[in-house]
Write a protein that holds these residues in place. Structure first.
Motif, short mmCIF file in Angstrom:
data_model
loop_
_atom_site.label_atom_id
_atom_site.label_comp_id
_atom_site.label_asym_id
_atom_site.label_seq_id
_atom_site.Cartn_x
_atom_site.Cartn_y
_atom_site.Cartn_z
N ALA A 55 -7.56 4.23 -33.50
CA ALA A 55 -6.98 4.29 -32.22
C ALA A 55 -8.16 4.05 -31.33
CB ALA A 55 -6.60 5.64 -31.69
N TYR A 56 -9.53 4.50 -31.68
CA TYR A 56 -10.64 3.99 -30.78
C TYR A 56 -10.99 2.59 -31.07
CZ TYR A 56 -15.41 3.93 -29.14
OH TYR A 56 -16.65 3.78 -28.54
N PHE A 57 -10.69 2.03 -32.06
CA PHE A 57 -11.15 0.57 -32.02
C PHE A 57 -9.87 -0.03 -31.19
CE2 PHE A 57 -9.60 -3.42 -34.17
CZ PHE A 57 -10.87 -4.20 -34.14
N ALA A 58 -8.77 0.14 -31.06
CA ALA A 58 -7.72 -0.16 -30.17
C ALA A 58 -8.01 -0.22 -28.79
CB ALA A 58 -6.50 0.45 -30.50
N LEU A 59 -8.69 0.90 -28.49
CA LEU A 59 -9.06 1.28 -27.09
C LEU A 59 -10.43 0.15 -26.81
CD1 LEU A 59 -9.34 4.94 -26.81
CD2 LEU A 59 -7.64 3.57 -25.60
N GLY A 60 -11.13 -0.14 -27.81
CA GLY A 60 -12.04 -1.23 -27.65
C GLY A 60 -11.53 -2.32 -27.48
N LEU A 61 -10.45 -2.89 -27.91
CA LEU A 61 -9.84 -4.22 -27.53
C LEU A 61 -9.49 -4.26 -26.41
CD1 LEU A 61 -7.60 -4.67 -30.94
CD2 LEU A 61 -9.93 -5.75 -30.35
N MET A 62 -8.84 -2.94 -25.71
CA MET A 62 -8.35 -2.97 -24.35
C MET A 62 -9.70 -3.25 -23.47
SD MET A 62 -5.90 0.24 -24.01
CE MET A 62 -4.74 0.47 -25.40
N ASP A 110 -12.41 -4.72 -23.91
CA ASP A 110 -12.95 -6.01 -24.16
C ASP A 110 -11.91 -7.29 -23.66
OD1 ASP A 110 -15.23 -4.78 -25.19
OD2 ASP A 110 -14.63 -5.06 -27.18
N GLY A 111 -11.01 -6.91 -23.12
CA GLY A 111 -9.98 -7.69 -22.59
C GLY A 111 -9.16 -8.33 -23.57
N GLN A 112 -9.02 -7.70 -24.87
CA GLN A 112 -8.26 -8.31 -26.06
C GLN A 112 -7.13 -7.78 -26.19
OE1 GLN A 112 -10.53 -9.45 -29.60
NE2 GLN A 112 -12.23 -8.49 -28.84
N GLY A 113 -6.49 -7.13 -25.00
CA GLY A 113 -5.07 -6.33 -24.85
C GLY A 113 -3.97 -7.24 -25.60
N ASP A 114 -4.03 -8.68 -25.17
CA ASP A 114 -2.99 -9.24 -26.03
C ASP A 114 -2.85 -9.23 -27.30
OD1 ASP A 114 -2.28 -10.24 -23.37
OD2 ASP A 114 -3.54 -11.94 -23.45
N ARG A 115 -3.96 -9.08 -28.04
CA ARG A 115 -3.84 -8.88 -29.51
C ARG A 115 -3.11 -7.53 -29.85
NH1 ARG A 115 -9.40 -8.10 -33.30
NH2 ARG A 115 -8.24 -7.03 -35.10
N ILE A 116 -3.18 -6.27 -29.19
CA ILE A 116 -2.52 -5.20 -29.30
C ILE A 116 -1.12 -5.72 -29.04
CG2 ILE A 116 -1.89 -3.13 -28.37
CD1 ILE A 116 -4.98 -2.57 -27.79
N ALA A 117 -0.67 -6.23 -27.94
CA ALA A 117 0.87 -6.69 -27.68
C ALA A 117 1.43 -7.43 -29.05
CB ALA A 117 0.84 -7.40 -26.30
N GLU A 118 0.65 -8.35 -29.47
CA GLU A 118 1.05 -9.06 -30.51
C GLU A 118 1.21 -8.52 -31.83
OE1 GLU A 118 -0.41 -13.17 -32.99
OE2 GLU A 118 -1.56 -12.37 -31.34
N GLU A 119 0.32 -7.47 -32.23
CA GLU A 119 0.47 -6.49 -33.32
C GLU A 119 1.08 -5.35 -33.13
OE1 GLU A 119 -3.54 -5.97 -34.83
OE2 GLU A 119 -3.83 -8.14 -35.03
N ASN A 120 1.71 -5.03 -32.01
CA ASN A 120 2.18 -3.64 -31.87
C ASN A 120 3.66 -3.90 -32.63
OD1 ASN A 120 3.25 -1.18 -30.55
ND2 ASN A 120 4.38 -2.37 -29.22
N LEU A 121 3.86 -2.59 -33.28
CA LEU A 121 5.16 -2.49 -34.09
C LEU A 121 6.19 -1.63 -33.45
CD1 LEU A 121 3.18 -1.93 -37.40
CD2 LEU A 121 4.72 -3.90 -36.73
N GLU A 176 -6.04 -6.17 -16.51
CA GLU A 176 -6.37 -5.04 -15.66
C GLU A 176 -7.01 -3.93 -16.50
OE1 GLU A 176 -2.96 -3.96 -13.45
OE2 GLU A 176 -3.08 -5.57 -12.04
N TRP A 177 -6.86 -4.00 -17.79
CA TRP A 177 -7.43 -2.86 -18.69
C TRP A 177 -8.72 -3.16 -18.88
CZ3 TRP A 177 -5.84 1.92 -20.24
CH2 TRP A 177 -4.45 2.24 -19.90
N LYS A 178 -9.06 -4.39 -18.60
CA LYS A 178 -10.69 -4.87 -19.03
C LYS A 178 -11.52 -4.23 -18.25
CE LYS A 178 -13.37 -8.90 -19.69
NZ LYS A 178 -13.36 -10.46 -19.42
N GLY A 179 -12.57 -3.71 -18.83
CA GLY A 179 -13.68 -3.05 -18.57
C GLY A 179 -13.34 -1.63 -17.73
N ARG A 180 -12.18 -0.94 -17.91
CA ARG A 180 -12.01 0.24 -17.15
C ARG A 180 -12.05 1.34 -17.91
NH1 ARG A 180 -8.19 -1.18 -13.30
NH2 ARG A 180 -8.41 0.83 -12.68
#
Length: 635
Positions: free
Chosen positions: A342-349, A351-362, A382-386
């Motif tokens: 979960a912490y790794f996923a927060l890191g993606l948000m 770093d501006g890689q939230g689209d990767r979460i949306a793509e892999e979300n089950l 909007e989640w980048k750097g927040r």
């Protein structure tokens, strides 16, 4: 621990709960505001607008609106694990019982309901934003999971939940836009914030000058039988005060029932089918006039609560065989791995890689347990750097408290965790410490009165607090009077009458949630870096954790009036003269003779069966020395 005469109890107090010098009973100073949630001078900003109740909620059970100045957003995420694996050799039905294939969690966060800046997106007000259900989907299967966890027939459980809270909604908005506003400053107050680069210069500015806010992070770990929504009252309340709260749903066999969506065609995943009770669907094909039935592989598997073999009641204080350490320690190890995912996923948000979460979300349309909305509408930019990810807080209830303690001990592995909050922690499940793995970070323990009478549990939690204290970390150990183990879950809020009648809970359930949340806020205000607590103008300051030496000792001593008989230790409290007490309360409220008690935002009293008054709702057993607090505040 068995009941004893008052004088014997006074004499036993040092042995059971610590020496008199350490057993500092700090009173809570009651807020003087009308709603009992102010900061003592009536200057707290008003809460955000309340979401409207659905028609079903007006007649059935509903959750109270959050009281902070922010609206609360909500999203569900299930992602494939980066390193799928199993934990320990423990098996059920010839399959590994503890296996990490995906990680599932919910995110509660401050949000906006109006249109985005500059009119970049259509208006999305609360009436157009969906509210997620409290009971995780599929709701009938979740109800059956609770029945299995309680070892009773699923028919009455499912029927009762369907009649009461099957359609209960969280007072949060699915996939709402993360807030880009600073909370309103209290009337007469000033908004002091540091420069964005943390250079140390403090200045007073308008919202336009300070940019978008950045939010501190809390990761919440549930207890046995829990889920990602079982403590939504606490998680959502913290989010309404400016935190991003990640609520885990552990798949380690500690929850009542959860569903894991499979990824791809991996045979390793296909073999992990724990749903042995329901046969898999079959496809029928006509072949030369005969029907040929072939087994269809399900795209998911189900994980129910795992009972220890030959020791099903290892959670009971009366279990002579003790805790199943092999199972529980393996579960904690898997829980820690899920928290890392979960912490790794927060890191993606971040770093501006939230689209990767949306793509892999089950958790998306068509998959089991998913909403049709998935993560639609989330603007990941909007989640980048927040997020503040360098000093995350871990918080856990019951077995989640044991999980939190173990993470605090693993300094190198969880260097990004800066403090922990234990909500009625299950002490016997905590692995023993050693010279290399000891708690060295700030700890706040918020226990229930019911668990305080469980002598072995209380001592184990006290050992953890002293472990942190010996390392020089700030530590508080507290108890909420009149509370029981479920007082820090949504069950207490949704079913207050059953909590009162069956578990003899004395404190008002919503008041118990309030005391838990604001004790946590006071703790975090002290332990988090200053740039992460810029929202504290909106936090009530009742000084729940501070020692008030002006109160007479006789008023702050721990009372054993509600200590239950030995067979009910940790399960319920005792209410002397219960019938007459309930009868007096009934006549008092019928006559509208309302004493001075805490009230919610609507003015409704939050009194339980007893009202102890200002300064007597919380016992503080251990607290830092004043010198240590002054040193921390000076930093």
């Amino acid at each position: 621990m068995t009941p004893a005469p008052a004088r014997q109890q006074q004499a036993k107090k040092k042995d059971d709960l610590g020496s008199s010098s350490d057993f500092e009973s700090s009173p809570q100073r009651q807020a003087s505001g009308r709603n009992g949630t102010g900061n003592g001078n009536g200057t707290r900003p008003p809460p955000a607008a309340r979401p409207p109740k659905t028609l079903r909620e007006r007649f059935l059970h509903s959750l109270p609106a959050y009281t902070g100045p922010h609206h609360v957003g909500y999203m569900e995420i299930e992602l494939p694990a980066r390193d799928p694996r199993h934990f320990s050799h423990i098996k059920r039905n010839h399959e590994h019982a503890l296996k990490l294939d995906t990680v599932l969690f919910s995110v509660y966060y401050p949000c906006e309901l109006d249109q985005g800046p500059g009119g970049r997106r259509k208006e999305r007000r609360s009436a157009k934003l969906a509210r997620p259900p409290w009971l995780p989907r599929p709701r009938d299967q979740t109800s059956k999971g609770y029945a299995k966890f309680l070892s009773i027939s699923h028919v009455p459980v499912t029927a009762y939940i369907a009649l009461t809270s099957m359609f209960t909604k969280l007072p949060a908005f699915r996939n709402a836009r993360i807030s880009d506003r600073w909370p309103p400053v209290a009337e007469g107050g000033e908004s002091d914030v540091e420069d964005g680069d943390g250079g140390g210069e403090t200045r007073k500015t308008d919202d336009e000058d300070r940019g978008k806010p950045k939010f501190p992070v809390i990761i919440f770990s549930h207890g046995l039988g829990g889920s990602r929504t079982v403590s939504s009252a606490i998680c959502g309340e913290l989010a309404s005060f400016g935190f991003v709260v990640v609520a885990m749903e552990h798949r380690d066999g500690s929850g009542a029932r959860t569903f894991v969506n499979k990824v791809g065609e991996s045979p390793d995943l296909d073999s992990q089918d724990l749903d042995r009770e329901t046969p898999a669907p079959r496809n029928e094909k006509e072949t030369r006039g005969k029907t040929k039935t072939t087994r269809k592989t399900k795209p998911y598997y189900m994980v129910d609560y795992i009972f220890p073999e030959d020791n099903a009641k290892d959670t009971s204080p009366h279990n002579t065989r003790g805790v199943d350490t092999e199972l529980r320690e393996a579960q904690i190890e898997m829980r820690l791995a899920e928290i890392e995912e979960a912490y790794f996923a927060l890191g993606l948000m971040q770093d501006g890689q939230g689209d990767r979460i949306a793509e892999e979300n089950l958790r998306k349309k068509g998959n089991v347990g998913s909403s049709s909305k998935g993560l639609n509408g989330i603007d990941w930019e909007e989640w980048k750097g927040r997020l503040y990810l360098d000093s995350v807080t871990l918080m856990g209830h019951s077995f989640g408290g044991a999980t939190t303690v173990q993470a605090l001990r693993l300094e190198e592995r969880f260097s990004w965790v800066s403090q922990g909050i234990l909500a009625d922690a299950w002490g016997p499940a905590m692995p023993e410490s050693n010279g290399h793995r000891r708690v060295q970070k700030p700890v706040l323990s918020i226990g229930s009165e019911a668990f305080m009478y469980w002598k072995d549990n209380h001592k184990r939690v006290e050992q953890i607090c002293r472990e942190a204290r010996a390392a020089g970390a700030l530590c508080w150990m507290t108890t909420i009077r009149g509370s029981t183990h479920l007082s820090q879950t949504d069950f207490a809020v949704l079913y207050p009458n059953w909590m009162s009648l069956l578990m003899k809970t004395i404190v008002n359930p919503r008041r118990a949630i309030y005391l838990t949340v604001h004790s946590a806020l006071e703790f975090l205000k002290i332990t988090l870096p200053p740039q992460q607590t810029r929202f504290n103008q909106a936090w009530a300051d009742e000084e729940l954790l501070k020692f008030n030496s002006t109160v007479d000792d006789s008023e702050t001593e721990v009372s054993f009036d509600h200590q239950p008989d030995d067979k009910w230790v940790a399960a319920r409290l005792k209410i002397p003269n219960e019938f007459s007490l309930r009868l007096r309360n009934w006549f008092r409220w019928r006559r509208n003779v309302n004493p001075i008690v805490p009230r919610d935002a609507s003015g409704k009293p939050l009194a339980g069966l007893l009202n102890w008054g200002a300064g007597k709702e919380i016992w503080v057993h251990l607290s830092p020395d004043k010198a240590d607090l002054h040193t921390q505040e000076a930093r």
